[in-house]
Design a protein around this motif. Structure first.
Motif, PDB file in Angstrom:
ATOM      1  N   VAL A 242      -3.225   6.940  -7.440  1.00  0.00           N
ATOM      2  CA  VAL A 242      -3.688   7.049  -7.670  1.00  0.00           C
ATOM      3  C   VAL A 242      -3.117   8.210  -8.933  1.00  0.00           C
ATOM      4  CG1 VAL A 242      -4.713  10.181  -7.129  1.00  0.00           C
ATOM      5  CG2 VAL A 242      -4.305   8.029  -5.326  1.00  0.00           C
ATOM      6  N   ALA A 243      -1.630   8.553  -9.296  1.00  0.00           N
ATOM      7  CA  ALA A 243      -1.541   8.713 -10.777  1.00  0.00           C
ATOM      8  C   ALA A 243      -1.909   8.373 -11.571  1.00  0.00           C
ATOM      9  CB  ALA A 243      -0.643   9.252  -9.658  1.00  0.00           C
ATOM     10  N   LEU A 244      -1.555   6.591 -11.500  1.00  0.00           N
ATOM     11  CA  LEU A 244      -2.275   5.477 -12.549  1.00  0.00           C
ATOM     12  C   LEU A 244      -3.533   6.014 -13.052  1.00  0.00           C
ATOM     13  CD1 LEU A 244      -0.275   2.001 -11.613  1.00  0.00           C
ATOM     14  CD2 LEU A 244       0.250   3.687 -13.173  1.00  0.00           C
ATOM     15  N   ARG A 245      -4.296   6.228 -11.923  1.00  0.00           N
ATOM     16  CA  ARG A 245      -6.087   6.202 -12.133  1.00  0.00           C
ATOM     17  C   ARG A 245      -6.309   7.724 -12.906  1.00  0.00           C
ATOM     18  NH1 ARG A 245     -10.062   4.593 -10.117  1.00  0.00           N
ATOM     19  NH2 ARG A 245     -10.990   6.358  -8.994  1.00  0.00           N
ATOM     20  N   ARG A 246      -5.637   8.647 -12.694  1.00  0.00           N
ATOM     21  CA  ARG A 246      -5.463   9.921 -13.375  1.00  0.00           C
ATOM     22  C   ARG A 246      -5.231   9.976 -14.532  1.00  0.00           C
ATOM     23  NH1 ARG A 246      -2.697  12.631  -9.396  1.00  0.00           N
ATOM     24  NH2 ARG A 246      -4.720  13.369  -8.563  1.00  0.00           N
ATOM     25  N   GLU A 247      -4.265   8.507 -14.757  1.00  0.00           N
ATOM     26  CA  GLU A 247      -3.137   8.835 -16.441  1.00  0.00           C
ATOM     27  C   GLU A 247      -4.264   7.856 -17.199  1.00  0.00           C
ATOM     28  OE1 GLU A 247       0.049   5.864 -18.367  1.00  0.00           O
ATOM     29  OE2 GLU A 247       0.369   7.398 -16.114  1.00  0.00           O
ATOM     30  N   PHE A 248      -5.475   7.225 -16.381  1.00  0.00           N
ATOM     31  CA  PHE A 248      -6.293   6.466 -17.647  1.00  0.00           C
ATOM     32  C   PHE A 248      -7.425   6.791 -17.505  1.00  0.00           C
ATOM     33  CE2 PHE A 248      -2.129   3.801 -17.173  1.00  0.00           C
ATOM     34  CZ  PHE A 248      -1.723   4.287 -18.510  1.00  0.00           C
ATOM     35  N   PHE A 249      -7.922   7.173 -16.670  1.00  0.00           N
ATOM     36  CA  PHE A 249      -9.141   7.082 -15.897  1.00  0.00           C
ATOM     37  C   PHE A 249      -9.896   9.126 -15.895  1.00  0.00           C
ATOM     38  CE2 PHE A 249      -9.248   3.417 -13.394  1.00  0.00           C
ATOM     39  CZ  PHE A 249      -9.835   2.654 -14.424  1.00  0.00           C
ATOM     40  N   GLY A 250     -10.866   9.073 -16.373  1.00  0.00           N
ATOM     41  CA  GLY A 250     -11.149  10.355 -16.250  1.00  0.00           C
ATOM     42  C   GLY A 250     -12.901  10.942 -15.502  1.00  0.00           C
ATOM     43  N   ALA A 251     -13.598  11.948 -15.557  1.00  0.00           N
ATOM     44  CA  ALA A 251     -14.273  11.948 -14.894  1.00  0.00           C
ATOM     45  C   ALA A 251     -15.404  11.557 -15.671  1.00  0.00           C
ATOM     46  CB  ALA A 251     -14.638  13.615 -14.166  1.00  0.00           C
ATOM     47  N   PRO A 252     -16.371  11.045 -14.973  1.00  0.00           N
ATOM     48  CA  PRO A 252     -16.698  10.592 -13.815  1.00  0.00           C
ATOM     49  C   PRO A 252     -16.134   9.429 -13.601  1.00  0.00           C
ATOM     50  CG  PRO A 252     -18.706   9.739 -14.894  1.00  0.00           C
ATOM     51  CD  PRO A 252     -17.498  10.609 -16.382  1.00  0.00           C
ATOM     52  N   TYR A 253     -15.407   8.971 -12.272  1.00  0.00           N
ATOM     53  CA  TYR A 253     -13.997   7.826 -12.177  1.00  0.00           C
ATOM     54  C   TYR A 253     -14.960   6.885 -11.768  1.00  0.00           C
ATOM     55  CZ  TYR A 253     -10.365  11.710 -12.406  1.00  0.00           C
ATOM     56  OH  TYR A 253      -9.760  12.665 -13.274  1.00  0.00           O
ATOM     57  N   PRO A 254     -14.354   5.971 -12.158  1.00  0.00           N
ATOM     58  CA  PRO A 254     -14.727   4.916 -12.048  1.00  0.00           C
ATOM     59  C   PRO A 254     -14.413   4.226  -9.872  1.00  0.00           C
ATOM     60  CG  PRO A 254     -12.843   3.940 -12.925  1.00  0.00           C
ATOM     61  CD  PRO A 254     -13.580   5.681 -13.068  1.00  0.00           C
ATOM     62  N   ALA A 255     -16.053   3.996  -9.595  1.00  0.00           N
ATOM     63  CA  ALA A 255     -16.217   3.509  -8.398  1.00  0.00           C
ATOM     64  C   ALA A 255     -14.668   2.802  -7.949  1.00  0.00           C
ATOM     65  CB  ALA A 255     -17.130   2.855  -8.087  1.00  0.00           C
ATOM     66  N   ASP A 256     -14.311   2.115  -7.167  1.00  0.00           N
ATOM     67  CA  ASP A 256     -13.247   2.131  -6.707  1.00  0.00           C
ATOM     68  C   ASP A 256     -12.702   1.222  -5.954  1.00  0.00           C
ATOM     69  OD1 ASP A 256      -9.966   0.731  -6.817  1.00  0.00           O
ATOM     70  OD2 ASP A 256      -9.257   3.005  -8.022  1.00  0.00           O
ATOM     71  N   THR A 257     -11.822  -0.258  -5.143  1.00  0.00           N
ATOM     72  CA  THR A 257     -11.372  -0.652  -3.899  1.00  0.00           C
ATOM     73  C   THR A 257      -9.748  -0.899  -4.722  1.00  0.00           C
ATOM     74  OG1 THR A 257     -14.119  -1.474  -3.793  1.00  0.00           O
ATOM     75  CG2 THR A 257     -11.910  -2.485  -2.766  1.00  0.00           C
ATOM     76  N   ILE A 258      -9.317  -0.504  -3.608  1.00  0.00           N
ATOM     77  CA  ILE A 258      -7.606  -0.651  -3.771  1.00  0.00           C
ATOM     78  C   ILE A 258      -7.658  -1.587  -2.541  1.00  0.00           C
ATOM     79  CG2 ILE A 258      -5.482   0.795  -3.428  1.00  0.00           C
ATOM     80  CD1 ILE A 258      -6.802   2.735  -4.895  1.00  0.00           C
TER      81      ILE A 258
ATOM     82  N   MET B 163       0.942  -1.339  -0.144  1.00  0.00           N
ATOM     83  CA  MET B 163      -0.312   0.340  -0.309  1.00  0.00           C
ATOM     84  C   MET B 163       1.020   1.353  -0.193  1.00  0.00           C
ATOM     85  SD  MET B 163      -2.906   1.053   0.002  1.00  0.00           S
ATOM     86  CE  MET B 163      -4.229  -0.326   0.256  1.00  0.00           C
ATOM     87  N   GLY B 164       2.245   1.035   0.355  1.00  0.00           N
ATOM     88  CA  GLY B 164       3.508   2.530   0.264  1.00  0.00           C
ATOM     89  C   GLY B 164       3.153   2.927  -1.488  1.00  0.00           C
ATOM     90  N   HIS B 165       2.401   2.480  -2.509  1.00  0.00           N
ATOM     91  CA  HIS B 165       2.299   2.375  -3.730  1.00  0.00           C
ATOM     92  C   HIS B 165       1.552   2.832  -3.781  1.00  0.00           C
ATOM     93  CE1 HIS B 165       6.300   0.236  -4.730  1.00  0.00           C
ATOM     94  NE2 HIS B 165       5.956  -0.550  -4.481  1.00  0.00           N
ATOM     95  N   PHE B 166      -0.036   3.573  -2.679  1.00  0.00           N
ATOM     96  CA  PHE B 166      -0.525   4.451  -2.802  1.00  0.00           C
ATOM     97  C   PHE B 166      -1.101   5.273  -3.654  1.00  0.00           C
ATOM     98  CE2 PHE B 166      -4.882   6.854  -1.979  1.00  0.00           C
ATOM     99  CZ  PHE B 166      -5.580   5.852  -2.025  1.00  0.00           C
TER     100      PHE B 166
ATOM    101  N   MET C  65       3.175  -7.021  -8.922  1.00  0.00           N
ATOM    102  CA  MET C  65       3.003  -5.685  -7.536  1.00  0.00           C
ATOM    103  C   MET C  65       2.117  -4.883  -8.158  1.00  0.00           C
ATOM    104  SD  MET C  65       6.474  -3.686  -7.025  1.00  0.00           S
ATOM    105  CE  MET C  65       7.056  -3.455  -8.680  1.00  0.00           C
ATOM    106  N   ILE C  66       0.931  -5.276  -8.610  1.00  0.00           N
ATOM    107  CA  ILE C  66      -0.280  -4.900  -8.875  1.00  0.00           C
ATOM    108  C   ILE C  66      -1.411  -5.448  -9.949  1.00  0.00           C
ATOM    109  CG2 ILE C  66      -0.052  -2.999 -10.832  1.00  0.00           C
ATOM    110  CD1 ILE C  66      -1.843  -0.908 -10.410  1.00  0.00           C
ATOM    111  N   GLU C  67      -2.825  -6.334 -10.016  1.00  0.00           N
ATOM    112  CA  GLU C  67      -3.644  -6.507 -10.965  1.00  0.00           C
ATOM    113  C   GLU C  67      -4.556  -5.442 -10.422  1.00  0.00           C
ATOM    114  OE1 GLU C  67      -5.472 -10.125 -10.828  1.00  0.00           O
ATOM    115  OE2 GLU C  67      -3.349 -10.738 -10.793  1.00  0.00           O
ATOM    116  N   ILE C  68      -5.138  -5.335 -12.042  1.00  0.00           N
ATOM    117  CA  ILE C  68      -6.254  -5.194 -11.877  1.00  0.00           C
ATOM    118  C   ILE C  68      -7.714  -5.878 -12.638  1.00  0.00           C
ATOM    119  CG2 ILE C  68      -7.418  -2.538 -12.483  1.00  0.00           C
ATOM    120  CD1 ILE C  68      -5.118  -1.755 -13.361  1.00  0.00           C
ATOM    121  N   GLU C  69      -8.813  -5.318 -12.039  1.00  0.00           N
ATOM    122  CA  GLU C  69      -9.928  -6.627 -12.483  1.00  0.00           C
ATOM    123  C   GLU C  69     -11.089  -5.442 -12.552  1.00  0.00           C
ATOM    124  OE1 GLU C  69     -10.833  -9.097  -9.600  1.00  0.00           O
ATOM    125  OE2 GLU C  69     -12.345  -8.050  -8.411  1.00  0.00           O
TER     126      GLU C  69
END
Length: 131
Positions: free
Chosen positions: A88-104, A81-84, A116-120
């Motif tokens: 956020v930076a990756l979400r900003r890079e790949f998603f736009g508003a309205p941002y999707p609901a998210d669980t990290i 979680m030190g990569h939190f 180190m990361i996996e996304i569904e």
């Protein structure tokens, strides 16, 4: 009716998994890690893996008739979680508003010790797009 989503290459086939399943106008994408076409985790650290995971997510979404802009919900698994802030930076890079609901969530390990990361994701499929 269920429709299986595949891409080429399909790294999920040997494990009896689907990269995604389309049900009606919803698309459910399996976890996408930072692996290249050769199946190996890309070098370069967390951001490199994150960008590759998002590229893999984009490819699976498009194969199912959707896109990153149609993502409704994502779950992002990280091994630290030190990569939190980087998430956020990756979400900003790949998603736009309205941002999707998210669980990290931080988990102990992913399928590959180097991962180190996996996304569904769950996404909408717009009328008229490929099935």
């Amino acid at each position: 009716m269920l429709h299986r989503v595949t891409t080429q290459p399909d790294p999920y086939e040997p494990f009896l998994l689907s990269q995604g399943i389309r049900f009606g106008e919803l698309l459910f994408i399996s976890g996408q890690a930072g692996a290249g076409d050769d199946g190996r985790i890309v070098p370069g650290g967390f951001l490199a893996q994150g960008r590759q995971a998002f590229a893999n997510l984009r490819r699976a979404l498009e194969a199912g008739g959707s896109s990153l802009k149609d993502v409704i919900k994502v779950t992002i698994f990280v091994t630290d979680m030190g990569h939190f802030d980087e998430v956020v930076a990756l979400r900003r890079e790949f998603f736009g508003a309205p941002y999707p609901a998210d669980t990290i969530a931080q988990i102990q390990a992913l399928y590959d010790p180097a991962a180190m990361i996996e996304i569904e994701a769950i996404a909408a499929v717009r009328d008229g797009q490929a099935r």
